[in-house]
Design a protein around this motif. Structure first.
Motif, short mmCIF file in Angstrom:
data_model
loop_
_atom_site.label_atom_id
_atom_site.label_comp_id
_atom_site.label_asym_id
_atom_site.label_seq_id
_atom_site.Cartn_x
_atom_site.Cartn_y
_atom_site.Cartn_z
N ALA A 8 37.58 34.90 46.65
CA ALA A 8 37.87 34.80 45.22
C ALA A 8 37.52 36.08 44.46
O ALA A 8 38.09 36.34 43.40
CB ALA A 8 37.08 33.63 44.62
N CYS A 9 36.61 36.86 44.99
CA CYS A 9 36.14 38.06 44.27
C CYS A 9 37.13 39.21 44.43
O CYS A 9 37.47 39.60 45.55
CB CYS A 9 34.77 38.48 44.78
N LYS A 10 37.58 39.76 43.31
CA LYS A 10 38.55 40.88 43.32
C LYS A 10 37.85 42.24 43.24
O LYS A 10 38.52 43.26 43.11
CB LYS A 10 39.51 40.74 42.13
N CYS B 20 29.64 43.93 40.77
CA CYS B 20 29.89 42.66 40.09
C CYS B 20 30.14 42.85 38.59
O CYS B 20 29.35 43.49 37.91
CB CYS B 20 28.71 41.71 40.30
N THR B 21 31.24 42.25 38.11
CA THR B 21 31.59 42.35 36.69
C THR B 21 31.14 41.12 35.90
O THR B 21 31.32 41.07 34.69
CB THR B 21 33.12 42.49 36.53
N GLY B 22 30.65 40.10 36.62
CA GLY B 22 30.24 38.86 35.95
C GLY B 22 31.41 37.99 35.54
O GLY B 22 31.30 37.17 34.63
N CYS B 23 32.53 38.10 36.23
CA CYS B 23 33.74 37.34 35.86
C CYS B 23 33.63 35.84 36.18
O CYS B 23 34.40 35.04 35.69
CB CYS B 23 34.96 37.93 36.56
N LYS B 24 32.72 35.46 37.04
CA LYS B 24 32.42 34.06 37.39
C LYS B 24 33.44 33.37 38.29
O LYS B 24 33.39 32.16 38.49
CB LYS B 24 32.21 33.19 36.13
N ARG B 25 34.40 34.11 38.81
CA ARG B 25 35.39 33.49 39.70
C ARG B 25 34.70 32.87 40.93
O ARG B 25 35.05 31.79 41.38
CB ARG B 25 36.40 34.54 40.18
N CYS B 26 33.71 33.57 41.47
CA CYS B 26 33.01 33.08 42.67
C CYS B 26 32.22 31.81 42.36
O CYS B 26 32.17 30.90 43.19
CB CYS B 26 32.10 34.17 43.20
N ILE B 27 31.61 31.76 41.18
CA ILE B 27 30.80 30.58 40.81
C ILE B 27 31.70 29.35 40.75
O ILE B 27 31.34 28.28 41.24
CB ILE B 27 30.11 30.81 39.46
#
Ligand code: SF4
Ligand code: SF4
Length: 97
Positions: free
Chosen positions: A79-81, A36-43
């Motif tokens: 959504a997670c890349k 996890c990179t913390g990009c927040k796409r999933c949130i």
């Protein structure tokens, strides 16, 4: 005749939905924290506010804040890349309370 066809379509739609629901009943989202990179796409993608961002000594990453709200729909996984999310069996996953 038309009524039979419409009735059959509605019945198939209902049974399909029920079958999907039963299959997901024991499933829940799981975070692979190392990816996890913390990009927040999933949130942003989750409509049920299951996920949240947390920070620790390793940096920011997503956590499962409300596992009981997760329907295992898989929207966040799509959504997670970074391959950081997976749907898994609830019995294999232990959450801290
Ligand atoms: S989309 Fe993937 S990489 Fe981005 S915050 Fe969510 S789990 Fe982490
Ligand atoms: S699987 Fe669906 S309900 Fe569960 S966290 Fe992901 S988007 Fe939200």
């Amino acid at each position: 005749m038309v009524y039979y066809i419409v009735g059959a379509i509605l019945l198939l739609w209902f049974l399909g939905g029920l079958s999907r629901k039963l299959r997901r009943r024991n499933k829940v989202i799981h975070i692979v924290e190392d990816n996890c990179t913390g990009c927040k796409r999933c949130i942003k993608r989750c409509r049920r506010q299951v996920l949240d961002l947390a920070g620790d000594e390793t940096g920011k990453h997503v956590v499962v804040k409300h596992p009981d709200k997760c329907t295992a729909c898989g929207d966040c996984v799509k959504a997670c890349k970074f391959n950081a999310l997976e749907i898994m069996d609830k019995r294999e996953r232990k959450y801290k309370s």
